[in-house]
Write a protein that holds these residues in place. Structure first.
Motif, PDB file in Angstrom:
ATOM      1  N   SER A   1       0.770  -1.139  -0.216  1.00 50.18           N
ATOM      2  CA  SER A   1       0.138   0.162  -0.058  1.00 50.18           C
ATOM      3  C   SER A   1       0.666   1.138   0.170  1.00 50.18           C
ATOM      4  N   PHE A   2       0.264   2.456  -0.324  1.00 50.22           N
ATOM      5  CA  PHE A   2       1.095   3.623  -0.089  1.00 50.22           C
ATOM      6  C   PHE A   2       0.087   4.825   0.246  1.00 50.22           C
ATOM      7  N   PRO A   3       0.468   5.718   0.942  1.00 49.25           N
ATOM      8  CA  PRO A   3      -0.290   6.925   1.495  1.00 49.25           C
ATOM      9  C   PRO A   3      -0.941   7.873   0.398  1.00 49.25           C
ATOM     10  N   ALA A   4      -2.042   7.637  -0.419  1.00 51.67           N
ATOM     11  CA  ALA A   4      -2.299   8.643  -1.555  1.00 51.67           C
ATOM     12  C   ALA A   4      -2.997   9.733  -1.030  1.00 51.67           C
ATOM     13  N   VAL A   5      -3.067  10.770  -1.962  1.00 48.87           N
ATOM     14  CA  VAL A   5      -3.643  12.101  -1.734  1.00 48.87           C
ATOM     15  C   VAL A   5      -5.008  12.190  -2.444  1.00 48.87           C
ATOM     16  N   GLY A   6      -6.062  12.286  -1.837  1.00 47.06           N
ATOM     17  CA  GLY A   6      -7.473  12.554  -2.453  1.00 47.06           C
ATOM     18  C   GLY A   6      -8.585  13.091  -1.738  1.00 47.06           C
ATOM     19  N   SER A   7      -9.739  12.785  -2.123  1.00 44.26           N
ATOM     20  CA  SER A   7     -10.858  13.277  -1.500  1.00 44.26           C
ATOM     21  C   SER A   7     -11.539  11.951  -0.758  1.00 44.26           C
ATOM     22  N   SER A   8     -12.099  12.317   0.300  1.00 42.42           N
ATOM     23  CA  SER A   8     -12.838  10.994   0.912  1.00 42.42           C
ATOM     24  C   SER A   8     -14.516  11.229   0.878  1.00 42.42           C
ATOM     25  N   VAL A   9     -14.747  12.634   0.747  1.00 40.31           N
ATOM     26  CA  VAL A   9     -16.204  12.640   0.373  1.00 40.31           C
ATOM     27  C   VAL A   9     -16.498  13.668  -0.940  1.00 40.31           C
ATOM     28  N   THR A  10     -17.611  13.949  -1.186  1.00 40.84           N
ATOM     29  CA  THR A  10     -18.019  14.717  -2.609  1.00 40.84           C
ATOM     30  C   THR A  10     -18.161  16.038  -2.332  1.00 40.84           C
ATOM     31  N   ALA A  11     -18.250  16.547  -0.858  1.00 39.13           N
ATOM     32  CA  ALA A  11     -18.608  18.004  -0.595  1.00 39.13           C
ATOM     33  C   ALA A  11     -17.796  19.198  -1.193  1.00 39.13           C
ATOM     34  N   VAL A  12     -18.376  20.242  -1.628  1.00 41.89           N
ATOM     35  CA  VAL A  12     -17.590  21.493  -2.304  1.00 41.89           C
ATOM     36  C   VAL A  12     -16.585  21.848  -1.183  1.00 41.89           C
ATOM     37  N   GLY A  13     -15.430  21.888  -1.305  1.00 36.17           N
ATOM     38  CA  GLY A  13     -14.695  22.658  -0.429  1.00 36.17           C
ATOM     39  C   GLY A  13     -13.776  21.975   0.415  1.00 36.17           C
ATOM     40  N   THR A  14     -14.234  20.466   0.535  1.00 41.37           N
ATOM     41  CA  THR A  14     -13.649  19.628   1.262  1.00 41.37           C
ATOM     42  C   THR A  14     -12.088  19.471   1.019  1.00 41.37           C
ATOM     43  N   PRO A  15     -11.069  19.389   2.146  1.00 37.26           N
ATOM     44  CA  PRO A  15      -9.729  19.438   1.992  1.00 37.26           C
ATOM     45  C   PRO A  15      -9.596  18.047   1.456  1.00 37.26           C
ATOM     46  N   LEU A  16      -8.379  17.970   0.904  1.00 32.29           N
ATOM     47  CA  LEU A  16      -7.788  16.451   0.412  1.00 32.29           C
ATOM     48  C   LEU A  16      -7.062  16.016   1.794  1.00 32.29           C
ATOM     49  N   GLN A  17      -7.321  14.653   1.669  1.00 37.88           N
ATOM     50  CA  GLN A  17      -6.633  13.870   2.921  1.00 37.88           C
ATOM     51  C   GLN A  17      -5.910  12.719   2.523  1.00 37.88           C
TER      52      GLN A  17
END
Length: 357
Positions: free
Chosen positions: A6-22
């Motif tokens: 595995s690796f620590p990816a960067v992306g979005s966990s929900v689809t709400a506008v303005g959500t910071p990447l995680q």
């Protein structure tokens, strides 16, 4: 080669506008038929990633790693792959309906379909390779087959990620006779000039269309390629197409610039009054529309990546690094938010991972 699981990816966990990447712990998949697994050392920022984080218009399954430019080394190949081997240095555009490659304080990993992978030469840095695929293919889709030697071309936004590559393609590779562009900042003007623009106008001028018409003796330009995602720009650029010319827009086009609210646009009426063509250059259709699924149709983008490498080696097309972003979740999130807010980087913003960071 022993790979991590595995690796620590960067992306979005929900689809709400303005959500910071995680940070998203992501399993490293093994490649399937006609796929390769790339260990990713470089990528770049594109408006596409922010739009997907905000509204997820491609209905991706979340949590969802982002980052669709990929440059690095092949670490595994799937069944049926003969043209790539483990250890090859490559660049690729990743399928935006699937997981991207951005990583947090680590190299990234991503599957790529072989029709969107190309080997890169020793003369091409991994950083340059990471900035080319998405933006180059957008410009390629808009210009190749439309611009003929000697044509007059108008490319608004000549200091942008797609714009500066489009100017280079038109002026240096497709032999346009005159390339006119518009910019708004000194550094963007300098980049547009270095890219090969013949005439550079200030997009904030009230009489921009009149200036373009003056430069063409009142005839208008043969081809417009508008990648600005701006309705105001669309209206301006449509007015400068010559009768019977081509108006080419990147993406879904007039009246739909937000993908949320559709507005009435006068662009088609303007073009119809001149008998000019309205052409949409939309790379995403190769991933989402079954009409563009056959390999014979996708070959167009494969050819584009090979031309990107060839023209790079010939010195005709080079991405400009306007900013460098460290491969961490915080740095990527801040840089992507700045892009979304309108604080645009001149040229491209590269993202470096692992030993390249």
């Amino acid at each position: 080669m022993l790979l991590p699981t595995s690796f620590p990816a960067v992306g979005s966990s929900v689809t709400a506008v303005g959500t910071p990447l995680q940070r998203i712990e992501t399993q490293i998949p093994m490649p399937g038929v006609n796929e390769v697994l790339i260990e990713v050392h470089a990528s770049s920022l594109n408006p596409l990633e922010r739009k997907l984080a905000d509204i997820n218009f491609l209905n991706r399954v979340v949590p969802s790693p982002l980052g669709f430019d990929a440059a690095g080394v092949v670490v595994a190949v799937g069944p049926g792959v003969a043209e790539f081997s483990v250890g090859d240095r490559v660049m690729a555009m990743l399928d935006p309906t699937r997981d991207g490659c951005w990583a947090d304080q680590s190299v990234g990993y991503a599957l790529a379909q072989t029709w969107l992978v190309v080997k890169i030469p020793d003369s091409m840095s991994v950083e340059d390779a990471g900035m080319l695929p998405v933006a180059f293919l957008a410009a390629w889709e808009g210009l190749h087959g439309h611009v003929r030697p000697g044509d007059t071309v108008f490319i608004p936004g000549g200091g942008g990620g797609v714009g500066h590559l489009a100017i280079q393609i038109a002026a240096k590779a497709l032999d346009a006779g005159m390339v006119i562009t518009s910019t708004g900042r000194e550094e963007s003007t300098a980049l547009a000039r270095d890219s090969g623009a013949s005439e550079i106008l200030d997009y904030r001028e009230d009489h921009l269309a009149a200036r373009v018409l003056d430069l063409t003796g009142g005839q208008g330009v043969d081809v417009v390629f508008d990648s600005t995602y701006s309705e105001a720009s669309f209206v301006q650029s449509a007015r400068v197409v010559r009768p019977g010319g081509k108006w080419i827009v990147l993406g879904v086009g007039p009246g739909k610039t937000t993908r949320i609210v559709e507005t009435q646009s006068p662009v088609d009426d303007i073009l119809e009054s001149k008998g000019a063509s309205h052409i949409n250059a939309n790379v995403l259709r190769y991933f989402t529309d079954q009409a563009f699924a056959p390999a014979t149709i996708r070959q167009h983008l494969t050819d584009g990546l090979h031309h990107a490498v060839r023209w790079y080696e010939q010195g005709k097309v080079r991405p400009h690094t306007g900013a460098r972003v460290r491969g961490t979740v915080g740095d990527i999130d801040r840089a992507l938010s700045a892009l979304h807010s309108g604080r645009r980087t001149t040229g491209k913003a590269s993202v470096l991972f692992g030993p390249s960071a």
